[in-house]
Write a protein that holds these residues in place. Structure first.
Motif, PDB file in Angstrom:
ATOM      1  N   ASN A  81       0.840  -1.187   0.000  1.00 15.66           N
ATOM      2  CA  ASN A  81       0.000   0.000   0.000  1.00 15.66           C
ATOM      3  C   ASN A  81       0.879   1.242   0.000  1.00 15.66           C
ATOM      4  OD1 ASN A  81      -1.749   2.201   1.064  1.00 15.66           O
ATOM      5  ND2 ASN A  81      -3.230   0.541   1.297  1.00 15.66           N
ATOM      6  N   ILE A  82       0.431   2.275  -0.685  1.00 11.61           N
ATOM      7  CA  ILE A  82       1.201   3.511  -0.749  1.00 11.61           C
ATOM      8  C   ILE A  82       1.442   4.089   0.636  1.00 11.61           C
ATOM      9  CG2 ILE A  82      -0.837   4.982  -1.032  1.00 11.61           C
ATOM     10  CD1 ILE A  82       2.549   5.440  -2.805  1.00 11.61           C
ATOM     11  N   LYS A  83       0.524   3.822   1.583  1.00  5.58           N
ATOM     12  CA  LYS A  83       0.666   4.370   2.925  1.00  5.58           C
ATOM     13  C   LYS A  83       1.767   3.679   3.730  1.00  5.58           C
ATOM     14  CE  LYS A  83      -4.111   5.948   3.225  1.00  5.58           C
ATOM     15  NZ  LYS A  83      -5.383   5.898   3.989  1.00  5.58           N
ATOM     16  N   ASP A  84       2.326   2.578   3.184  1.00 11.05           N
ATOM     17  CA  ASP A  84       3.440   1.906   3.861  1.00 11.05           C
ATOM     18  C   ASP A  84       4.791   2.522   3.500  1.00 11.05           C
ATOM     19  OD1 ASP A  84       1.809   0.120   5.167  1.00 11.05           O
ATOM     20  OD2 ASP A  84       1.848  -1.334   3.526  1.00 11.05           O
ATOM     21  N   TYR A  85       4.831   3.418   2.518  1.00 11.97           N
ATOM     22  CA  TYR A  85       6.077   4.075   2.118  1.00 11.97           C
ATOM     23  C   TYR A  85       6.195   5.365   2.939  1.00 11.97           C
ATOM     24  CZ  TYR A  85       6.247   0.758  -1.737  1.00 11.97           C
ATOM     25  OH  TYR A  85       6.318  -0.384  -2.475  1.00 11.97           O
ATOM     26  N   LEU A  86       6.845   5.251   4.084  1.00  9.77           N
ATOM     27  CA  LEU A  86       6.798   6.310   5.085  1.00  9.77           C
ATOM     28  C   LEU A  86       7.953   7.290   4.929  1.00  9.77           C
ATOM     29  CD1 LEU A  86       5.854   4.211   8.238  1.00  9.77           C
ATOM     30  CD2 LEU A  86       4.333   5.346   6.606  1.00  9.77           C
ATOM     31  N   ILE A  87       7.657   8.562   5.170  1.00  8.97           N
ATOM     32  CA  ILE A  87       8.640   9.641   5.200  1.00  8.97           C
ATOM     33  C   ILE A  87       8.589  10.242   6.600  1.00  8.97           C
ATOM     34  CG2 ILE A  87       9.381  11.815   4.174  1.00  8.97           C
ATOM     35  CD1 ILE A  87       7.718  11.066   1.694  1.00  8.97           C
ATOM     36  N   ILE A  88       9.730  10.241   7.288  1.00 10.67           N
ATOM     37  CA  ILE A  88       9.787  10.671   8.685  1.00 10.67           C
ATOM     38  C   ILE A  88      10.661  11.910   8.771  1.00 10.67           C
ATOM     39  CG2 ILE A  88      10.333   9.952  11.036  1.00 10.67           C
ATOM     40  CD1 ILE A  88      10.244   7.018   9.858  1.00 10.67           C
ATOM     41  N   SER A  89      10.096  12.998   9.241  1.00 14.15           N
ATOM     42  CA  SER A  89      10.823  14.263   9.305  1.00 14.15           C
ATOM     43  C   SER A  89      11.752  14.283  10.514  1.00 14.15           C
ATOM     44  CB  SER A  89       9.843  15.434   9.387  1.00 14.15           C
ATOM     45  OG  SER A  89       9.244  15.486  10.675  1.00 14.15           O
ATOM     46  N   GLN A  90      12.544  15.350  10.616  1.00 17.20           N
ATOM     47  CA  GLN A  90      13.446  15.502  11.745  1.00 17.20           C
ATOM     48  C   GLN A  90      12.680  15.578  13.062  1.00 17.20           C
ATOM     49  OE1 GLN A  90      16.693  15.291  11.624  1.00 17.20           O
ATOM     50  NE2 GLN A  90      16.955  15.612  13.822  1.00 17.20           N
ATOM     51  N   ASN A  91      11.466  16.117  13.032  1.00 20.51           N
ATOM     52  CA  ASN A  91      10.629  16.212  14.228  1.00 20.51           C
ATOM     53  C   ASN A  91       9.787  14.964  14.452  1.00 20.51           C
ATOM     54  OD1 ASN A  91      11.522  18.821  14.847  1.00 20.51           O
ATOM     55  ND2 ASN A  91      10.009  19.739  13.465  1.00 20.51           N
ATOM     56  N   ARG A  92      10.067  13.921  13.667  1.00 19.81           N
ATOM     57  CA  ARG A  92       9.391  12.620  13.765  1.00 19.81           C
ATOM     58  C   ARG A  92       7.930  12.675  13.337  1.00 19.81           C
ATOM     59  NH1 ARG A  92      12.922   9.150  16.505  1.00 19.81           N
ATOM     60  NH2 ARG A  92      14.531  10.244  17.710  1.00 19.81           N
ATOM     61  N   ASP A  93       7.544  13.690  12.594  1.00 20.43           N
ATOM     62  CA  ASP A  93       6.237  13.688  11.949  1.00 20.43           C
ATOM     63  C   ASP A  93       6.296  12.737  10.762  1.00 20.43           C
ATOM     64  OD1 ASP A  93       5.212  15.620  13.680  1.00 20.43           O
ATOM     65  OD2 ASP A  93       6.001  17.247  12.448  1.00 20.43           O
ATOM     66  N   THR A 138       4.643  11.134   7.247  1.00 24.53           N
ATOM     67  CA  THR A 138       3.738  11.166   6.110  1.00 24.53           C
ATOM     68  C   THR A 138       4.088   9.981   5.218  1.00 24.53           C
ATOM     69  OG1 THR A 138       5.210  12.613   4.833  1.00 24.53           O
ATOM     70  CG2 THR A 138       3.532  13.679   6.193  1.00 24.53           C
ATOM     71  N   TYR A 139       3.456   9.903   4.068  1.00 22.84           N
ATOM     72  CA  TYR A 139       3.796   8.820   3.145  1.00 22.84           C
ATOM     73  C   TYR A 139       3.970   9.381   1.743  1.00 22.84           C
ATOM     74  CZ  TYR A 139      -1.293   8.866   2.383  1.00 22.84           C
ATOM     75  OH  TYR A 139      -2.594   9.245   2.128  1.00 22.84           O
ATOM     76  N   VAL A 140       4.597   8.591   0.894  1.00 20.85           N
ATOM     77  CA  VAL A 140       4.904   9.012  -0.475  1.00 20.85           C
ATOM     78  C   VAL A 140       3.605   9.330  -1.210  1.00 20.85           C
ATOM     79  CG1 VAL A 140       5.855   8.267  -2.686  1.00 20.85           C
ATOM     80  CG2 VAL A 140       7.054   7.722  -0.563  1.00 20.85           C
ATOM     81  N   ASP A 141       3.604  10.423  -1.901  1.00 23.30           N
ATOM     82  CA  ASP A 141       2.405  10.919  -2.579  1.00 23.30           C
ATOM     83  C   ASP A 141       2.728  11.104  -4.057  1.00 23.30           C
ATOM     84  OD1 ASP A 141       0.121  12.142  -3.412  1.00 23.30           O
ATOM     85  OD2 ASP A 141       0.416  13.996  -2.287  1.00 23.30           O
TER      86      ASP A 141
END
Length: 662
Positions: A66-78, A80-83
């Motif tokens: 699923n596209i929501k499994d491709y995670l992007i984690i910011s420096q502040n640990r927020d 999101t996922y690949v869009d």
């Protein structure tokens, strides 16, 4: 260690890990923040085929992540996922910086600097900045680095045309060799000759990241390596005698390479490398139906080495004044070594609390000694800074409460900050937040100490800390309205302006208190397949010394059409974008310092910048086509990025962003 050796090290590690032949299982779901609009379906989705037993059980061969499994984690640990959708925000981010650059005015060539039309005085830093701020728009800071977690290898390729003999390309690849370990590597490179003389830009940004978590989730680690070089030829803008030819639209001068520029023998470079690691270990991780207690130790270690260099084959005394030498070669360097120890405690009643203590070892300056008027100017600012801080987070009855504070308690630089924020989400459509920020910080290093081969560009100052207070509010309702208002007061503001005695550019400190109000409205109105996207900013500055100049209004309005075509095989967006800002005393650019400075003689602005775009999405590929500033020939040649630096003429550019999921 150069870029090639780092890349070889990465490839070697990758091969070893692959040789272990570990199977990549399904990565456990994490809480994600959807970045794709609900009305636009993404291209990658879970697919399950019926097994031989007749059940709907997924298997390794027939399961797509699923596209929501491709995670992007910011420096502040927020998270999101690949869009891979095509939205108007993707149009705004398809540029050299790869982010929305509203409030930034581009120079004529890709890879040059930007003039700032707005400023944010919220700050949580305790240390001075390096300086040469005009070179840092494309410099990857720690806060800009993202980390990844993906079920299958992910590749993204970015390409966009440049201005004469060059291109902009960005290549990114990430892989999880196991559910616990991820690597990513990215290189963004640019070469663009430009339309004017001696304005070539050549830049490179290399980033390598990794993050790891043990199976019992007690130990977590993430780190990155960045290596960057930003090279620009500097021409000082067109000469004053050519201003009339440019503004009158003289046909002979429509070939911009004919314009005479202030100098053709100078170039500047910002170069830096950084090694950053942060990790933590959970001592207590107890959870039951009544309580949740966590206790962990964390550690951050970071080393950054950077320099700014200006070279000129022959000193230009008409432009910069008298010089010590005939050939100018000067370099400012900074080495900064940072350590922080953290104690983190979490409880479902108290919330999340962190106490930290940190150490900065800094070494800024020059490898030469300047003697001016019989007085020697020190060549280094170096020492140690010790600081303490705390952070707090708590969810309480629908409110998210955040607090952060820090103070330097030992060392040569005093500094402190405190930030508090409260946010509330009524539902998925309505949200509001308020924040308060106070900061006291030493000015940038290059305002405190500067050495140059030009006589009037040497100084050693003992400026007071710049103190800022900011109160900010935000309210959002769907896409109908996103309103942000902030009010700042700034005391002891440090800025560059022309010295009335030497006529050269020097740093000054404004002892008066500046008040600065900003209000920004973002909204989108949709009617059928048409939409009008608006961003409007109002600014008001009260400053008796006129040291902070911004336009009163700055707007961006986009009217566009969206539709699926060819049985939904292609998704199309096309429209017009109009950027506009009112006249104001625009800051001028000094290439020797790589800084903008205040001028209060001539106002610039009040010219529209109109672009036409045609964008399309085919599977995971997004194709962008744009005619930039197509109104340049019929709305008047009064467009400038800075005094003596004309903005871009009409040009046609195109590019693509392509994601590959293996």
């Amino acid at each position: 260690m150069n870029k090639l050796s780092v890349l070889l090290l990465f490839l070697g590690t990758f091969c070893v890990l692959q040789a272990q032949n570990k199977s990549l299982g399904n990565i456990s779901k994490q809480k994600t923040i959807a970045s794709a609009p609900a009305t636009t379906q993404d291209s990658t989705a879970i697919r399950r085929e019926t097994s031989q037993s007749g059940t709907n059980k997924p298997s390794d061969k027939n399961l797509k992540a699923n596209i929501k499994d491709y995670l992007i984690i910011s420096q502040n640990r927020d998270t999101t996922y690949v869009d891979t959708t095509l939205t108007i925000q993707k149009e705004y981010k398809f540029n050299y910086l790869r982010k929305d650059n509203f409030g930034l005015l581009r120079f004529s060539n890709l890879g040059q600097t930007y003039n700032s039309l707005t400023y944010n005085f919220g700050n949580t830093s305790l240390m001075p900045g390096f300086g040469a701020r005009a070179k840092h728009f494309n410099y990857t800071e720690i806060s800009d680095v993202n980390y990844y977690r993906v079920p299958t290898p992910l590749t993204e390729l970015f390409f966009k045309t440049a201005f004469e003999q060059g291109q902009l390309a960005d290549s990114f690849f990430t892989i999880n060799t196991s559910p616990q370990l991820n690597f990513s590597v990215e290189y963004k490179g640019l070469r663009s000759l430009g339309k004017y003389q001696n304005i070539l830009a050549s830049t490179g940004n290399f980033t390598f990241t990794t993050n790891y978590q043990t199976k019992n989730k007690k130990y977590n680690m993430r780190g990155h390596i960045t290596m960057q070089d930003l090279l620009n030829q500097e021409n000082g803008g067109i000469i004053d005698d050519n201003i009339d030819e440019f503004e009158n639209g003289d046909p002979e001068f429509l070939d911009r390479s004919i314009f005479e520029v202030n100098f053709q023998n100078a170039e500047s470079m910002l170069k830096g490398k950084r090694f950053h690691l942060e990790h933590d270990y959970k001592l207590i991780n107890k959870a039951d139906s009544l309580s949740l207690n966590k206790l962990s130790f964390g550690h951050i270690i970071s080393f950054e080495d950077k320099f700014y260099q200006f070279d000129q084959t022959a000193a230009d005394t008409d432009y910069f004044g008298e010089a010590f030498v005939s050939r100018v070669q000067e370099r400012a360097t900074l080495e900064n070594f940072y350590n922080q120890l953290q104690l983190n405690y979490s409880n479902n009643i108290i919330g999340d609390v962190q106490f930290n203590i940190s150490h900065n070892n800094y070494n800024y300056g020059y490898n030469k000694i300047i003697v001016l008027n019989g007085n020697s100017i020190t060549n280094r600012l170096k020492g140690n800074i010790y600081a303490a801080g705390a952070k707090y987070n708590k969810q309480y009855k629908g409110f998210n409460l955040n607090g952060e504070a820090g103070i330097n308690f030992a060392g040569n630089f005093e500094g402190n900050f405190i930030k508090a924020q409260a946010s509330f989400n009524l539902n998925n459509d309505i949200a509001a937040s308020a924040s308060l920020n106070h900061s006291s910080k030493a000015p940038n290093y290059n305002t405190l100490l500067y050495h140059s081969d030009y006589i009037n560009y040497n100084w050693q100052n003992n400026f007071s800390n710049t103190q800022t207070q900011q109160l900010a509010f935000n309210a959002k309702y769907k896409k109908w309205a996103n309103i942000t208002v902030d009010y700042s007061t700034i005391t002891n503001y440090v800025y560059f302006k022309q010295n009335e005695t030497t006529q050269q550019i020097n740093p000054f400190q404004n002892s008066a208190t500046i008040t600065y109000l900003r209000a920004k409205l973002e909204n989108e109105i949709k009617v059928g397949k048409f939409a009008l996207n608006n961003t409007i900013m109002y600014q008001n500055v009260q400053d008796p010394n006129n040291s902070l100049n911004v336009p009163e209004f700055n707007t961006r309005n986009t009217l566009y059409y969206s539709n699926h075509l060819f049985k939904k095989a292609l998704y199309l967006q096309t429209g017009l974008t109009v950027n506009y800002f009112t006249k104001y005393y625009m800051n001028a650019y000094n290439p020797l310092l790589a800084e903008f400075y205040v001028q209060n003689q001539t106002q610039y602005g009040d010219f529209p910048l109109i672009d036409f775009f045609l964008n399309a999405k085919i599977r995971q590929a997004r194709i962008f086509f744009k005619t930039e500033h197509f109104n340049s020939s019929f709305t008047g040649y009064n467009f400038y990025s800075a005094p003596n630096y004309p903005y871009r003429d009409f040009i046609i550019r195109f590019g693509v962003v392509w994601n590959f999921f293996m």
